[in-house]
Scaffold this active site. Structure first.
Site, PDB file in Angstrom:
ATOM      1  N   ARG A  30       9.328 -22.872   0.335  1.00  0.00           N
ATOM      2  CA  ARG A  30       9.131 -23.820   1.437  1.00  0.00           C
ATOM      3  C   ARG A  30       7.813 -24.563   1.288  1.00  0.00           C
ATOM      4  O   ARG A  30       7.624 -25.627   1.865  1.00  0.00           O
ATOM      5  CB  ARG A  30       9.162 -23.073   2.775  1.00  0.00           C
ATOM      6  CG  ARG A  30      10.492 -22.411   3.069  1.00  0.00           C
ATOM      7  CD  ARG A  30      10.456 -21.618   4.361  1.00  0.00           C
ATOM      8  NE  ARG A  30      10.313 -22.489   5.523  1.00  0.00           N
ATOM      9  CZ  ARG A  30      10.262 -22.040   6.775  1.00  0.00           C
ATOM     10  NH1 ARG A  30      10.326 -20.742   7.016  1.00  0.00           N
ATOM     11  NH2 ARG A  30      10.152 -22.882   7.773  1.00  0.00           N
ATOM     12  N   LYS A 103      11.151  -6.557   2.624  1.00  0.00           N
ATOM     13  CA  LYS A 103      11.109  -5.204   3.183  1.00  0.00           C
ATOM     14  C   LYS A 103      10.447  -5.217   4.552  1.00  0.00           C
ATOM     15  O   LYS A 103       9.348  -5.735   4.710  1.00  0.00           O
ATOM     16  CB  LYS A 103      10.328  -4.267   2.255  1.00  0.00           C
ATOM     17  CG  LYS A 103      10.963  -4.081   0.879  1.00  0.00           C
ATOM     18  CD  LYS A 103      10.116  -3.188  -0.015  1.00  0.00           C
ATOM     19  CE  LYS A 103      10.772  -3.002  -1.372  1.00  0.00           C
ATOM     20  NZ  LYS A 103       9.972  -2.137  -2.275  1.00  0.00           N
ATOM     21  N   ALA A 136       4.856  -5.891  -8.190  1.00  0.00           N
ATOM     22  CA  ALA A 136       5.169  -7.174  -8.815  1.00  0.00           C
ATOM     23  C   ALA A 136       4.443  -7.354 -10.144  1.00  0.00           C
ATOM     24  O   ALA A 136       5.024  -7.819 -11.125  1.00  0.00           O
ATOM     25  CB  ALA A 136       4.811  -8.309  -7.852  1.00  0.00           C
ATOM     26  N   LYS A 187       7.921   2.919   4.513  1.00  0.00           N
ATOM     27  CA  LYS A 187       6.952   3.348   3.490  1.00  0.00           C
ATOM     28  C   LYS A 187       5.673   2.526   3.553  1.00  0.00           C
ATOM     29  O   LYS A 187       4.592   3.019   3.202  1.00  0.00           O
ATOM     30  CB  LYS A 187       7.587   3.300   2.110  1.00  0.00           C
ATOM     31  CG  LYS A 187       8.077   1.922   1.672  1.00  0.00           C
ATOM     32  CD  LYS A 187       7.078   1.167   0.824  1.00  0.00           C
ATOM     33  CE  LYS A 187       7.612  -0.182   0.389  1.00  0.00           C
ATOM     34  NZ  LYS A 187       6.682  -0.909  -0.484  1.00  0.00           N
ATOM     35  N   ASP A 240       9.739   4.944  -3.548  1.00  0.00           N
ATOM     36  CA  ASP A 240       8.922   3.822  -3.085  1.00  0.00           C
ATOM     37  C   ASP A 240       7.746   4.313  -2.245  1.00  0.00           C
ATOM     38  O   ASP A 240       6.652   3.737  -2.278  1.00  0.00           O
ATOM     39  CB  ASP A 240       9.791   2.863  -2.270  1.00  0.00           C
ATOM     40  CG  ASP A 240       9.327   1.418  -2.378  1.00  0.00           C
ATOM     41  OD1 ASP A 240       8.325   1.159  -3.071  1.00  0.00           O
ATOM     42  OD2 ASP A 240       9.962   0.548  -1.762  1.00  0.00           O
ATOM     43  N   THR A 244       3.821   3.423  -3.174  1.00  0.00           N
ATOM     44  CA  THR A 244       3.022   2.607  -2.264  1.00  0.00           C
ATOM     45  C   THR A 244       1.850   3.374  -1.681  1.00  0.00           C
ATOM     46  O   THR A 244       0.828   2.783  -1.339  1.00  0.00           O
ATOM     47  CB  THR A 244       3.917   2.063  -1.131  1.00  0.00           C
ATOM     48  OG1 THR A 244       5.129   1.556  -1.689  1.00  0.00           O
ATOM     49  CG2 THR A 244       3.240   0.954  -0.377  1.00  0.00           C
ATOM     50  N   SER A 250      -1.128  -1.376  -4.328  1.00  0.00           N
ATOM     51  CA  SER A 250      -0.475  -1.430  -3.019  1.00  0.00           C
ATOM     52  C   SER A 250      -1.320  -2.195  -2.004  1.00  0.00           C
ATOM     53  O   SER A 250      -2.446  -1.807  -1.699  1.00  0.00           O
ATOM     54  CB  SER A 250      -0.226  -0.006  -2.500  1.00  0.00           C
ATOM     55  OG  SER A 250       0.153  -0.024  -1.142  1.00  0.00           O
ATOM     56  N   ASN A 252      -0.674  -2.474   1.219  1.00  0.00           N
ATOM     57  CA  ASN A 252      -0.764  -1.714   2.459  1.00  0.00           C
ATOM     58  C   ASN A 252      -1.775  -0.571   2.348  1.00  0.00           C
ATOM     59  O   ASN A 252      -2.527  -0.303   3.282  1.00  0.00           O
ATOM     60  CB  ASN A 252       0.622  -1.189   2.840  1.00  0.00           C
ATOM     61  CG  ASN A 252       1.567  -2.316   3.192  1.00  0.00           C
ATOM     62  OD1 ASN A 252       1.508  -2.876   4.268  1.00  0.00           O
ATOM     63  ND2 ASN A 252       2.442  -2.681   2.265  1.00  0.00           N
ATOM     64  N   GLU A 277       3.219  -6.055   4.712  1.00  0.00           N
ATOM     65  CA  GLU A 277       4.302  -5.927   5.688  1.00  0.00           C
ATOM     66  C   GLU A 277       4.112  -4.755   6.646  1.00  0.00           C
ATOM     67  O   GLU A 277       4.588  -4.779   7.778  1.00  0.00           O
ATOM     68  CB  GLU A 277       5.648  -5.796   4.970  1.00  0.00           C
ATOM     69  CG  GLU A 277       6.111  -7.065   4.266  1.00  0.00           C
ATOM     70  CD  GLU A 277       6.663  -8.121   5.212  1.00  0.00           C
ATOM     71  OE1 GLU A 277       6.542  -7.953   6.444  1.00  0.00           O
ATOM     72  OE2 GLU A 277       7.191  -9.134   4.713  1.00  0.00           O
TER      73      GLU A 277
END
Length: 331
Positions: A30, A103, A136, A187, A240, A244, A250, A252, A277
């Site tokens: 976008r 997620k 990633a 997670k 996962d 994480t 990570s 988070n 997230e």
């Protein structure tokens, strides 16, 4: 196969690089200015620096043209933009399967993403979710990983997993959409807790306890929502969760470590440059748990640290001072 990937963040770009090994990929976002920069440099320096897009990846700023001739659409956007992206898809009159690698719960509604897809996509569109332990950066490097693809229709789940599978990315199939989505959401909250623990210097023992009890929270909620136990014991669950909660890549976990250092959440997120997230998912997880009468003490303490000003040290002490109980409860 021609695959259109919607979302040019770190994960969307990494999947484009990885899947270009065997497919023709079109990447759309976008953010037209960002996409133009990627097209000019053949790199996504904002979210995934250091990796060049293969020749099999084309950049297309017009959604209708990006979807033209596609055999599969892969949505890789933050959960906050998931519904809007599906509405754009539906407006394009698509007739091919739509899968997602996002997620979390939808903000405000506490809906899992398959529920959002059910509301926004035409009824005949096959759909599913790709999840599992994967950073990633490592996927873009071509390092080995294993993921899970979930769809309610067994044949579609199997055929899609086979199509996405290659010698650096092993993809398993399942029909447990709820379990896979729930694992991918919760997670991230537990990773913030693990980051707080690590940032406080509480050591490996405490981290192992948090991961294990976090798995218990995830499983309690997941089973109540209709997920299957084997999913939470597999790649999209404990796999996962471990990645994480322990990996330095990570986002988070990084948020948790910064909170432990006494930094303000808004400042942390502003400097992170990526979506974490777990920050937004935490509130939705607790909303769902309250609705179902499920106890999730770790998630509760993470929420209090982020949004109610509770100190990280006090949060851990509150967890440790809870009344002792049996690890497992009989049915």
């Amino acid at each position: 196969m021609k695959i259109t990937i919607l979302g040019a963040g770190a994960w969307g770009s990494a999947l484009a690089i990885s899947l270009a090994r065997g497919h023709e990929i079109t990447l759309w976002s976008r953010d037209a200015a960002h996409l133009a920069e990627i097209a000019r440099t053949r790199r996504n320096e904002r979210y995934l620096p250091g990796f060049e897009l293969p020749a099999a990846v084309s950049i297309e700023p017009e959604l209708a043209r990006a979807l033209s001739g596609a055999h599969l659409v892969l949505v890789v956007v933050p959960t906050a933009g998931f519904r809007a992206t599906l509405r754009q898809l539906a407006a394009c009159d698509i007739g091919v399967p739509v899968i997602w690698a996002a997620k979390g719960f939808e903000p405000d509604t506490a809906k899992l993403l398959h529920q959002v897809a059910q509301e926004e996509l035409p009824g005949g569109i096959e759909r599913g979710v790709l999840s599992g332990p994967s950073f990633a950066h490592e996927v873009a490097q071509g390092l080995p990983c294993a993921l899970t693809f979930a769809a309610r229709e067994p044949a579609f789940a199997h055929h899609t997993a086979v199509a996405l599978n290659h010698n650096r990315m092993r993809v398993y199939s399942t029909t447990d959409v709820i379990g896979v989505e729930l694992g991918g959401a919760v997670k991230n909250v537990m990773a913030i807790a693990a980051g707080i623990s690590d940032g406080m210097g509480f050591g490996h023992n405490a981290r192992a306890a948090l991961i294990t009890r976090g798995l218990a929270e995830m499983t309690r909620l997941g089973l109540c929502l209709g997920g299957r136990l084997e999913t939470f014991m597999g790649l999209a669950g404990v796999g996962d969760l471990i990645l994480t909660c322990t990996g330095d890549l990570s986002r988070n976990r990084t948020v948790g470590k910064q909170l432990a250092a006494g930094r303000d959440l808004a400042t942390i997120l502003g400097e992170l440059g990526h979506t974490a997230e777990g920050v937004h998912t935490c509130a939705e997880v607790l909303k769902k748990a309250r609705q179902l009468g499920i106890e999730m003490p770790i998630s509760q303490q993470v929420y209090r640290v982020m949004f109610e000003g509770l100190s990280p040290r006090q949060a851990v002490e509150d967890l440790l001072s809870r009344e002792p109980k049996a690890e497992y409860r009989s049915a």
